[in-house]
Design a protein around this motif. Structure first.
Motif, PDB file in Angstrom:
ATOM      1  N   SER A 221       0.808  -1.225   0.000  1.00 23.88           N
ATOM      2  CA  SER A 221       0.000   0.000   0.000  1.00 23.88           C
ATOM      3  C   SER A 221       0.834   1.265   0.000  1.00 23.88           C
ATOM      4  O   SER A 221       0.392   2.296  -0.511  1.00 23.88           O
ATOM      5  CB  SER A 221      -0.930   0.024   1.223  1.00 23.88           C
ATOM      6  N   VAL A 222       2.029   1.214   0.597  1.00 21.64           N
ATOM      7  CA  VAL A 222       2.876   2.406   0.714  1.00 21.64           C
ATOM      8  C   VAL A 222       4.311   2.048   0.344  1.00 21.64           C
ATOM      9  O   VAL A 222       4.869   1.075   0.862  1.00 21.64           O
ATOM     10  CB  VAL A 222       2.845   2.995   2.143  1.00 21.64           C
ATOM     11  N   ILE A 223       4.892   2.847  -0.544  1.00 20.60           N
ATOM     12  CA  ILE A 223       6.304   2.714  -0.914  1.00 20.60           C
ATOM     13  C   ILE A 223       7.002   4.021  -0.563  1.00 20.60           C
ATOM     14  O   ILE A 223       6.510   5.100  -0.899  1.00 20.60           O
ATOM     15  CB  ILE A 223       6.462   2.429  -2.421  1.00 20.60           C
ATOM     16  N   VAL A 224       8.127   3.939   0.133  1.00 17.10           N
ATOM     17  CA  VAL A 224       8.991   5.098   0.317  1.00 17.10           C
ATOM     18  C   VAL A 224      10.258   4.831  -0.489  1.00 17.10           C
ATOM     19  O   VAL A 224      10.917   3.808  -0.294  1.00 17.10           O
ATOM     20  CB  VAL A 224       9.333   5.346   1.792  1.00 17.10           C
ATOM     21  N   VAL A 225      10.571   5.730  -1.415  1.00 14.80           N
ATOM     22  CA  VAL A 225      11.681   5.520  -2.343  1.00 14.80           C
ATOM     23  C   VAL A 225      12.637   6.703  -2.303  1.00 14.80           C
ATOM     24  O   VAL A 225      12.210   7.856  -2.196  1.00 14.80           O
ATOM     25  CB  VAL A 225      11.167   5.278  -3.784  1.00 14.80           C
ATOM     26  N   THR A 226      13.928   6.414  -2.364  1.00  9.21           N
ATOM     27  CA  THR A 226      14.943   7.463  -2.428  1.00  9.21           C
ATOM     28  C   THR A 226      15.985   7.086  -3.466  1.00  9.21           C
ATOM     29  O   THR A 226      16.150   5.903  -3.794  1.00  9.21           O
ATOM     30  CB  THR A 226      15.638   7.661  -1.062  1.00  9.21           C
ATOM     31  N   ASP A 227      16.673   8.108  -3.991  1.00  8.77           N
ATOM     32  CA  ASP A 227      17.855   7.827  -4.810  1.00  8.77           C
ATOM     33  C   ASP A 227      19.127   8.239  -4.069  1.00  8.77           C
ATOM     34  O   ASP A 227      20.216   8.193  -4.610  1.00  8.77           O
ATOM     35  CB  ASP A 227      17.763   8.508  -6.180  1.00  8.77           C
ATOM     36  N   GLY A 228      18.954   8.646  -2.792  1.00  8.76           N
ATOM     37  CA  GLY A 228      20.089   8.896  -1.912  1.00  8.76           C
ATOM     38  C   GLY A 228      20.907  10.135  -2.207  1.00  8.76           C
ATOM     39  O   GLY A 228      21.988  10.300  -1.648  1.00  8.76           O
ATOM     40  N   GLU A 229      20.394  11.054  -3.046  1.00 10.84           N
ATOM     41  CA  GLU A 229      21.237  12.185  -3.446  1.00 10.84           C
ATOM     42  C   GLU A 229      21.272  13.298  -2.419  1.00 10.84           C
ATOM     43  O   GLU A 229      22.237  14.060  -2.362  1.00 10.84           O
ATOM     44  CB  GLU A 229      20.775  12.734  -4.795  1.00 10.84           C
ATOM     45  N   ARG A 230      20.229  13.412  -1.584  1.00 12.29           N
ATOM     46  CA  ARG A 230      20.206  14.507  -0.608  1.00 12.29           C
ATOM     47  C   ARG A 230      19.648  13.971   0.711  1.00 12.29           C
ATOM     48  O   ARG A 230      18.525  14.260   1.088  1.00 12.29           O
ATOM     49  CB  ARG A 230      19.331  15.655  -1.123  1.00 12.29           C
ATOM     50  N   ILE A 231      20.452  13.173   1.394  1.00 11.61           N
ATOM     51  CA  ILE A 231      20.013  12.544   2.638  1.00 11.61           C
ATOM     52  C   ILE A 231      20.122  13.549   3.787  1.00 11.61           C
ATOM     53  O   ILE A 231      21.226  13.960   4.170  1.00 11.61           O
ATOM     54  CB  ILE A 231      20.848  11.290   2.940  1.00 11.61           C
ATOM     55  N   LEU A 232      18.951  13.959   4.304  1.00 12.89           N
ATOM     56  CA  LEU A 232      18.895  14.978   5.349  1.00 12.89           C
ATOM     57  C   LEU A 232      19.753  16.169   4.935  1.00 12.89           C
ATOM     58  O   LEU A 232      19.628  16.668   3.828  1.00 12.89           O
ATOM     59  CB  LEU A 232      19.348  14.376   6.682  1.00 12.89           C
ATOM     60  N   GLY A 233      20.635  16.633   5.792  1.00 15.90           N
ATOM     61  CA  GLY A 233      21.547  17.716   5.405  1.00 15.90           C
ATOM     62  C   GLY A 233      22.929  17.190   5.118  1.00 15.90           C
ATOM     63  O   GLY A 233      23.903  17.949   5.144  1.00 15.90           O
ATOM     64  N   LEU A 234      23.023  15.881   4.822  1.00 13.02           N
ATOM     65  CA  LEU A 234      24.323  15.224   4.715  1.00 13.02           C
ATOM     66  C   LEU A 234      24.795  15.044   3.281  1.00 13.02           C
ATOM     67  O   LEU A 234      25.921  14.620   3.049  1.00 13.02           O
ATOM     68  CB  LEU A 234      24.261  13.851   5.412  1.00 13.02           C
ATOM     69  N   GLY A 235      23.945  15.334   2.321  1.00 14.53           N
ATOM     70  CA  GLY A 235      24.362  15.258   0.927  1.00 14.53           C
ATOM     71  C   GLY A 235      24.172  13.891   0.305  1.00 14.53           C
ATOM     72  O   GLY A 235      23.321  13.099   0.710  1.00 14.53           O
ATOM     73  N   ASP A 236      24.987  13.594  -0.693  1.00  8.33           N
ATOM     74  CA  ASP A 236      24.865  12.393  -1.518  1.00  8.33           C
ATOM     75  C   ASP A 236      25.449  11.187  -0.783  1.00  8.33           C
ATOM     76  O   ASP A 236      26.655  11.074  -0.606  1.00  8.33           O
ATOM     77  CB  ASP A 236      25.602  12.624  -2.846  1.00  8.33           C
ATOM     78  N   LEU A 237      24.565  10.272  -0.370  1.00  6.78           N
ATOM     79  CA  LEU A 237      25.014   9.049   0.292  1.00  6.78           C
ATOM     80  C   LEU A 237      24.716   7.815  -0.547  1.00  6.78           C
ATOM     81  O   LEU A 237      24.858   6.684  -0.072  1.00  6.78           O
ATOM     82  CB  LEU A 237      24.374   8.916   1.675  1.00  6.78           C
ATOM     83  N   GLY A 238      24.268   8.042  -1.783  1.00  9.37           N
ATOM     84  CA  GLY A 238      24.077   6.944  -2.709  1.00  9.37           C
ATOM     85  C   GLY A 238      23.192   5.840  -2.158  1.00  9.37           C
ATOM     86  O   GLY A 238      22.159   6.077  -1.529  1.00  9.37           O
ATOM     87  N   CYS A 239      23.629   4.604  -2.366  1.00  6.60           N
ATOM     88  CA  CYS A 239      22.870   3.429  -1.947  1.00  6.60           C
ATOM     89  C   CYS A 239      22.677   3.368  -0.437  1.00  6.60           C
ATOM     90  O   CYS A 239      21.724   2.756   0.051  1.00  6.60           O
ATOM     91  CB  CYS A 239      23.593   2.180  -2.452  1.00  6.60           C
ATOM     92  N   GLN A 240      23.553   4.008   0.319  1.00  6.60           N
ATOM     93  CA  GLN A 240      23.464   3.969   1.768  1.00  6.60           C
ATOM     94  C   GLN A 240      22.314   4.810   2.313  1.00  6.60           C
ATOM     95  O   GLN A 240      22.056   4.802   3.518  1.00  6.60           O
ATOM     96  CB  GLN A 240      24.793   4.400   2.394  1.00  6.60           C
ATOM     97  N   GLY A 241      21.606   5.500   1.433  1.00  4.60           N
ATOM     98  CA  GLY A 241      20.423   6.238   1.857  1.00  4.60           C
ATOM     99  C   GLY A 241      19.263   5.355   2.234  1.00  4.60           C
ATOM    100  O   GLY A 241      18.229   5.854   2.686  1.00  4.60           O
ATOM    101  N   MET A 242      19.387   4.029   2.078  1.00  2.47           N
ATOM    102  CA  MET A 242      18.287   3.119   2.392  1.00  2.47           C
ATOM    103  C   MET A 242      17.810   3.263   3.826  1.00  2.47           C
ATOM    104  O   MET A 242      16.640   2.978   4.132  1.00  2.47           O
ATOM    105  CB  MET A 242      18.718   1.670   2.126  1.00  2.47           C
ATOM    106  N   GLY A 243      18.661   3.727   4.724  1.00  2.00           N
ATOM    107  CA  GLY A 243      18.235   3.909   6.103  1.00  2.00           C
ATOM    108  C   GLY A 243      17.040   4.829   6.237  1.00  2.00           C
ATOM    109  O   GLY A 243      16.232   4.689   7.171  1.00  2.00           O
ATOM    110  N   ILE A 244      16.885   5.766   5.307  1.00  2.00           N
ATOM    111  CA  ILE A 244      15.773   6.721   5.369  1.00  2.00           C
ATOM    112  C   ILE A 244      14.437   6.052   5.046  1.00  2.00           C
ATOM    113  O   ILE A 244      13.495   6.145   5.841  1.00  2.00           O
ATOM    114  CB  ILE A 244      16.034   7.927   4.443  1.00  2.00           C
ATOM    115  N   VAL A 270      21.392   4.903  -8.648  1.00  3.03           N
ATOM    116  CA  VAL A 270      21.789   5.442  -9.951  1.00  3.03           C
ATOM    117  C   VAL A 270      23.233   5.941  -9.896  1.00  3.03           C
ATOM    118  O   VAL A 270      23.659   6.728 -10.732  1.00  3.03           O
ATOM    119  CB  VAL A 270      20.844   6.586 -10.391  1.00  3.03           C
ATOM    120  N   GLY A 271      23.985   5.437  -8.896  1.00  2.00           N
ATOM    121  CA  GLY A 271      25.360   5.879  -8.715  1.00  2.00           C
ATOM    122  C   GLY A 271      25.457   6.953  -7.645  1.00  2.00           C
ATOM    123  O   GLY A 271      24.463   7.336  -7.031  1.00  2.00           O
ATOM    124  N   THR A 272      26.668   7.439  -7.411  1.00  4.49           N
ATOM    125  CA  THR A 272      26.890   8.497  -6.425  1.00  4.49           C
ATOM    126  C   THR A 272      28.049   9.373  -6.873  1.00  4.49           C
ATOM    127  O   THR A 272      29.000   8.894  -7.513  1.00  4.49           O
ATOM    128  CB  THR A 272      27.186   7.918  -5.026  1.00  4.49           C
TER     129      THR A 272
END
Length: 629
Positions: A221-244, A270-272
Motif C-alpha cells: 500500500s505504501v512505498i517510500v523511495v529514495t535515490d540517496g542524493e540529498r540525505i537529510l543535510g548530509l548530501g549524496d550518500l548513494g545506496c546507503q540512503g536506504m536507512g531513510i 543510480v550511482g553516487t
C-alpha cells in the motif's frame, strides 16, 4: 508447496480456481492463523476463550487507540489478488520475524508448533520483553549502538519491535529517525547486516517489474523511495540512503498504523558523486558517477509505471530525499498519473503550516496578516511557502499570487527579488518581489520586519543573537522555526531562541531540544517533525483508497494537526501536541485526509464509513501478539 504438520498455516489460492470475496478470504485466513473472525468493514474482532481478558477487551496502544486485531481489513485490496504463503514450524517459525514471539510462545504453542527444546523453558509476556529490550537499549551510551540494537530487533521479531516503538515513541523516535538515522546512513556500509527493502539499480534497467515481483508481499500500500542524493543535510550518500525509507516506513506503522507488511522501502541506485563512498571498500552501491538526463529520467519512469503495474492505482509512492533539481520535477510529472507524495516538499510544508496555525491561536492573529521570511529557498522552503499561500487564499478572498506577496525568501545570495529574476531557479521565481537587494538575513529582517522567521537553510547557528533580538524588537511573540536537520544544522537552539527573545518567542525546530528554564519558567520547544504528518496522511489515503493526492487533502492534514493543540499545550510553549499522543494525532489526521478525499471524489473504498475517526482507529496496526492454534 507442501503442508508442514503443526505449521501456523499453509495455503495456496489461485485466481483461476478460487474467486473469494475479501471477507471470505480474510475469514479463512484468520480461521487458519488465529482463533479470530474479523468484521469486514470496521475490523472489529470476536475472540474465542483462548484469548486473554486483556485482548478480549481491546488494549490501548499508543495514545488510546484500541487494538481490535482488524488492521489488515483496511490495507487489503478489495479486488481479488492471488496470494501464496507458507509459515513453517520449529526453527523456521522462530526465524520468521513476522510470526516469531520468542519466549512469549505459550506451552501449548510450543507443543503444537514443534518448538519444544528450541527455546529455554521460561515464558515471558510481551510486556516483559519490551522492558528487557528497553533496558538493553538504555545501557548503550552511543546512539548508533542503540540504532543497531533496535533495527536488529526488527529483523527478529516484528511485533515486539513495533510495540517498543509505540510505547516509547518519544525516546525511540530520535534513534530510528532523525538525527541518528543520518549517522546510520553515513555508516550504512559498515553496519549493514541484513537487507531491508528492495535495491533497484541501473543494472536492472528494463527489468524493474521483475525486481518488484521478487518482493514477497503482494499487497503493498505504501512505498517510500529514495535515490540517496540529498540525505537529510548530509548530501549524496548513494545506496546507503536506504536507512531513510526503512526508518520512514517504521514510523508509518508505529505512528500511522499502516500494516507493516503493506510497506515497501526502495532505494534506486543510480550511482553516487560522493568520492569518499566510491573509494570506500565497504560501500554497498554502484561504484559509478550518478546518472543524469535522459538515462535518469527513463529509469525513474520505468520504475513508476512498474510500481503501478505491480501494485495498482492506489499504492502511495513517497519520494524521499531526492535533490532539488529532481524532487520538484518528479512530483510535477507524476502527481496527475500516480498517487505520489514528497515528504521533503509536501510533508514538511504540512507540519510547518500546522505549527503556524497552532501558534497563531496563541497570538490571536490570522495567517493572512502575517509576513513570512524564509532563510533557505530550496525544496523545503518553497514547498512550505506554497502551502502557506494556499491556506491564506482559503481563509480570505486573496488570490494565490497576491498571498505570495506576504512571503519572502533569503537564499545564499541574499533576498530573492525581481532584479535577480533571470538567475533564479524556476521554483524561486514566484517569490521574487519588487524590493531593493538585501545581501544577508539581518538586513532582510530589518527591511521587511517579518512576524514569522523560518529556517530551511541546512546551515547551523545562522539565527544569531542579533537576528533573534531584531525579530523580538518588532514582534511581541515572534514565531521562530529553526527546521534544518540534524541538530548540528539547526539555525539556532531552543535555549538561544528563548534567551535572546527574553522568553517571548514561539519556537519550533526540526530536531529535538530539551526543555529550557528561563527566569523560573520552563519552556517546552516544539519539534516540527514530519513524523507528525506523513504517517497520518499515508494511513488516510490507504483507508479510503485514494487514487490521487490533492492540495486540499494536505491543507486538511495541517488543520487536523493544529486542531490537536490545546490551550494547555500553548501555555507550555508547545505548538505541536506531545509525541506521547502521536497515534491519536495520526488517527485524527488520517480521518481528516480521508474526509477530504471523499469530498473531492478521490476515494474508492465505498460506502464511506459513518464515523471516519472511529474507522481510522480501528484500522490501525496492532503490535500485540496473536495466539496460534
Amino acid at each position: 508447496m507442501l503442508w508442514k504438520p503443526g505449521g501456523v498455516y499453509s495455503s495456496v489460492v489461485k485466481a483461476a480456481s478460487y474467486r473469494a470475496t475479501p471477507t471470505r478470504r480474510r475469514a479463512r485466513l484468520n480461521n487458519l492463523l488465529y482463533n479470530n473472525s474479523v468484521h469486514p468493514i470496521m475490523g472489529s474482532s470476536v475472540l474465542d476463550k483462548e484469548y486473554s481478558s486483556e485482548q478480549k477487551e481491546g488494549v490501548s496502544v499508543g495514545g488510546g487507540v484500541q487494538d481490535t486485531f482488524g488492521e489488515d481489513s483496511a490495507t487489503e485490496d478489495q479486488l481479488f489478488t492471488p496470494w501464496n504463503r507458507s509459515i513453517a514450524s520449529g526453527l523456521e517459525l522462530l526465524r520468521n520475524p513476522q510470526y516469531n514471539k520468542g519466549l512469549a510462545f505459550s506451552q501449548r504453542e510450543r507443543e503444537n508448533h514443534y518448538l519444544l527444546g528450541l527455546l529455554p523453558p521460561a515464558q515471558l509476556t510481551q510486556e516483559l520483553q519490551v522492558e528487557k529490550i528497553m533496558n538493553n537499549i538504555r545501557s548503550y551510551s552511543d546512539a548508533i549502538q542503540k540504532y543497531i540494537a533496535i533495527m536488529g530487533l526488527q529483523e527478529r521479531n516484528t511485533r515486539l519491535f513495533f510495540r517498543v516503538l509505540i510505547e516509547n515513541v518519544e525516546e525511540m523516535l530520535p534513534i530510528v529517525y532523525t538525527p541518528t538515522v543520518g549517522e546510520a546512513c553515513q555508516k550504512y556500509g559498515s553496519i549493514f547486516q541484513h537487507p531491508h527493502g528492495l535495491y533497484i539499480s541501473l543494472k536492472e534497467r528494463s527489468k524493474v517489474l521483475d525486481v518488484l515481483k521478487n518482493w514477497p508481499e503482494k499487497l503493498v500500500s505504501v512505498i517510500v523511495v529514495t535515490d540517496g542524493e540529498r540525505i537529510l543535510g548530509l548530501g549524496d550518500l548513494g545506496c546507503q540512503g536506504m536507512g531513510i525509507p526503512v526508518g520512514k516506513l517504521a514510523l508509518y506503522t508505529a505512528i500511522g498504523g499502516v500494516r507493516d507488511s503493506a510497506c515497501l522501502p526502495i532505494t534506486l541506485d543510480v550511482g553516487t558523486n560522493n568520492e569518499d563512498l566510491l573509494k570506500d571498500k565497504f560501500y554497498t552501491g554502484l561504484r559509478q558517477k550518478r546518472a543524469t538526463g535522459k538515462e535518469y529520467d527513463d529509469f525513474l519512469n520505468e520504475f513508476m509505471w512498474a510500481v503501478k503495474q505491480a501494485y495498482g492505482e492506489k499504492v502511495l509512492v513517497q519520494f524521499e530525499d531526492f535533490a532539488n533539481h529532481n524532487a520538484f520535477k518528479l512530483l510535477e510529472r507524476y502527481q496527475k498519473t500516480h498517487l505520489v507524495f514528497n515528504d521533503d516538499i509536501q510533508g514538511t510544508s504540512v507540519v510547518i503550516l500546522g505549527g503556524i496555525l497552532a501558534a497563531l491561536k496563541s497570538t490571536g492573529e490570522n495567517i493572512r496578516d502575517q509576513t513570512f521570511l524564509f532563510f533557505g529557498a530550496g525544496e523545503a522552503g518553497t514547498g512550505i511557502a506554497e502551502l502557506i499561500a494556499l491556506e491564506m487564499t482559503k481563509q480570505s478572498n486573496t488570490s494565490f499570487e497576491e498571498a505570495k506577496k506576504n512571503i519572502w525568501m533569503v537564499d545564499s545570495k541574499g533576498l530573492v527579488v525581481k532584479s535577480r529574476l533571470e538567475s533564479l531557479q524556476p521554483f524561486k521565481k514566484s517569490f521574487a518581489h519588487e524590493h531593493e537587494e538585501c545581501h544577508d538575513l539581518l538586513s532582510a529582517i530589518e527591511a521587511l520586519r517579518p512576524t514569522i522567521l523560518i529556517g530551511t537553510s541546512g546551515h547551523g547557528s545562522t539565527f544569531t543573537k542579533e537576528v533573534i533580538e531584531t525579530m523580538a524588537s518588532y514582534n511581541k511573540r515572534p514565531i521562530i522555526m529553526a527546521l534544518s536537520n540534524p541538530t548540528s544544522k539547526s539555525e539556532c537552539t531552543a535555549e538561544e531562541a528563548y534567551r535572546w527573545s527574553e522568553g517571548r518567542a514561539l519556537f519550533a525546530s526540526g530536531s529535538p531540544f530539551a526543555p529550557v528554564t528561563l527566569s523560573g519558567k520552563t519552556f517546552i520547544p516544539g519539534q516540527g517533525n514530519n513524523a507528525y504528518i506523513f504517517p497520518g496522511i499515508g494511513h488516510g489515503v490507504v483507508i479510503c483508497g485514494a487514487i490521487r493526492m490533492h492540495n486540499d487533502m494536505l491543507l486538511a492534514a495541517a488543520e487536523g494537526l493544529a486542531g490537536q493543540v490545546t490551550q494547555e499545550h500553548l501555555d507550555e510553549g508547545l505548538i505541536y501536541p506531545p509525541f506521547k499522543k502521536i497515534r491519536k494525532v495520526s488517527a485524527n489526521i488520517s480521518a481528516a485526509v480521508a474526509e477530504k478525499a471523499y469530498e473531492l471524489g478521490l476515494a474508492t473504498r465505498l460506502p464511506k464509513p459513518k464515523n471516519l475517526l472511529t474507522y481510522a482507529e480501528s484500522c490501525m496496526y496492532s503490535p500485540l501478539y496473536r495466539q496460534y492454534r
